[in-house]
Design a protein around this motif. Structure first.
Motif, PDB file in Angstrom:
ATOM      1  N   TYR A 186       0.861  -1.177   0.000  1.00 56.89           N
ATOM      2  CA  TYR A 186       0.000   0.000   0.000  1.00 56.89           C
ATOM      3  C   TYR A 186       0.897   1.227   0.000  1.00 56.89           C
ATOM      4  O   TYR A 186       1.840   1.322   0.787  1.00 56.89           O
ATOM      5  CB  TYR A 186      -0.914   0.026   1.227  1.00 56.89           C
ATOM      6  CG  TYR A 186      -1.709   1.303   1.302  1.00 56.89           C
ATOM      7  CD1 TYR A 186      -2.848   1.463   0.531  1.00 56.89           C
ATOM      8  CD2 TYR A 186      -1.305   2.358   2.103  1.00 56.89           C
ATOM      9  CE1 TYR A 186      -3.577   2.644   0.561  1.00 56.89           C
ATOM     10  CE2 TYR A 186      -2.033   3.542   2.145  1.00 56.89           C
ATOM     11  CZ  TYR A 186      -3.151   3.682   1.371  1.00 56.89           C
ATOM     12  OH  TYR A 186      -3.869   4.843   1.393  1.00 56.89           O
ATOM     13  N   LYS A 187       0.606   2.159  -0.914  1.00 62.26           N
ATOM     14  CA  LYS A 187       1.377   3.398  -0.974  1.00 62.26           C
ATOM     15  C   LYS A 187       0.408   4.565  -1.045  1.00 62.26           C
ATOM     16  O   LYS A 187      -0.369   4.683  -2.003  1.00 62.26           O
ATOM     17  CB  LYS A 187       2.297   3.407  -2.191  1.00 62.26           C
ATOM     18  CG  LYS A 187       3.369   2.346  -2.126  1.00 62.26           C
ATOM     19  CD  LYS A 187       4.262   2.381  -3.336  1.00 62.26           C
ATOM     20  CE  LYS A 187       5.272   1.264  -3.249  1.00 62.26           C
ATOM     21  NZ  LYS A 187       6.057   1.133  -4.467  1.00 62.26           N
ATOM     22  N   LYS A 188       0.460   5.416  -0.037  1.00 63.56           N
ATOM     23  CA  LYS A 188      -0.397   6.597  -0.034  1.00 63.56           C
ATOM     24  C   LYS A 188      -0.074   7.418  -1.276  1.00 63.56           C
ATOM     25  O   LYS A 188       1.061   7.732  -1.556  1.00 63.56           O
ATOM     26  CB  LYS A 188      -0.144   7.413   1.225  1.00 63.56           C
ATOM     27  CG  LYS A 188      -1.113   8.531   1.397  1.00 63.56           C
ATOM     28  CD  LYS A 188      -0.939   9.217   2.733  1.00 63.56           C
ATOM     29  CE  LYS A 188      -1.990  10.291   2.873  1.00 63.56           C
ATOM     30  NZ  LYS A 188      -1.906  10.951   4.167  1.00 63.56           N
ATOM     31  N   GLY A 189      -1.107   7.707  -2.040  1.00 62.83           N
ATOM     32  CA  GLY A 189      -0.919   8.446  -3.278  1.00 62.83           C
ATOM     33  C   GLY A 189      -0.427   7.574  -4.422  1.00 62.83           C
ATOM     34  O   GLY A 189      -0.105   8.079  -5.485  1.00 62.83           O
ATOM     35  N   GLY A 190      -0.377   6.267  -4.193  1.00 60.89           N
ATOM     36  CA  GLY A 190       0.094   5.345  -5.226  1.00 60.89           C
ATOM     37  C   GLY A 190      -1.024   4.956  -6.180  1.00 60.89           C
ATOM     38  O   GLY A 190      -2.125   5.523  -6.167  1.00 60.89           O
ATOM     39  N   SER A 191      -0.747   3.975  -6.980  1.00 62.53           N
ATOM     40  CA  SER A 191      -1.691   3.473  -7.969  1.00 62.53           C
ATOM     41  C   SER A 191      -2.990   3.006  -7.303  1.00 62.53           C
ATOM     42  O   SER A 191      -2.969   2.251  -6.340  1.00 62.53           O
ATOM     43  CB  SER A 191      -1.060   2.308  -8.730  1.00 62.53           C
ATOM     44  OG  SER A 191      -2.029   1.549  -9.397  1.00 62.53           O
ATOM     45  N   ASN A 251      -3.340  -0.258  -4.848  1.00 65.28           N
ATOM     46  CA  ASN A 251      -3.871  -0.067  -3.496  1.00 65.28           C
ATOM     47  C   ASN A 251      -5.176  -0.838  -3.307  1.00 65.28           C
ATOM     48  O   ASN A 251      -5.416  -1.411  -2.245  1.00 65.28           O
ATOM     49  CB  ASN A 251      -4.062   1.413  -3.183  1.00 65.28           C
ATOM     50  CG  ASN A 251      -2.736   2.118  -2.931  1.00 65.28           C
ATOM     51  OD1 ASN A 251      -1.708   1.485  -2.694  1.00 65.28           O
ATOM     52  ND2 ASN A 251      -2.746   3.436  -2.994  1.00 65.28           N
ATOM     53  N   SER A 252      -6.017  -0.887  -4.324  1.00 62.61           N
ATOM     54  CA  SER A 252      -7.260  -1.668  -4.248  1.00 62.61           C
ATOM     55  C   SER A 252      -6.937  -3.154  -4.113  1.00 62.61           C
ATOM     56  O   SER A 252      -7.588  -3.875  -3.352  1.00 62.61           O
ATOM     57  CB  SER A 252      -8.120  -1.443  -5.494  1.00 62.61           C
ATOM     58  OG  SER A 252      -8.544  -0.105  -5.568  1.00 62.61           O
TER      59      SER A 252
END
Length: 97
Positions: free
Chosen positions: A20-25, A29-30
């Motif tokens: 999970y990366k905040k502001g990532g894809s 993230n889903s």
């Protein structure tokens, strides 16, 4: 994703799990949250475990993300050691190393 089977629990190696990366894809993230939501054990920095009642959901989820084309094949396929029998319900989304 490297996986193993122990006592009817699918264990996915933590190094192969989506991050999970905040502001990532949004797709990645889903994917992270979808997998985490059906895991019976999913702590940060640990292998994730999936018990037998969710294997059908796991299979459908992996197949759906594979077919979307947004994630690589290695990110959405379970890879087992050759000496581990792949459960029938997971055969469409699994292979041997």
């Amino acid at each position: 994703m490297r996986a193993s089977l122990k006592d009817n629990i699918i264990i996915i190696n933590q190094e192969d799990l989506p991050q999970y990366k905040k502001g990532g894809s949004v797709v990645r993230n889903s994917y992270f949250w979808a997998l985490k939501s059906i895991a019976c054990y999913a702590r940060k920095g640990c292998d994730w475990e999936f018990d037998q009642p969710v294997w059908t959901a796991l299979s459908r989820m992996l197949l759906s993300f594979t077919e979307s084309g947004y994630l690589g094949y290695s990110e959405t396929i379970l890879e087992f050691d050759p000496d581990i029998p792949i459960p029938e319900v997971l055969r469409s989304v699994s292979t041997w190393l």
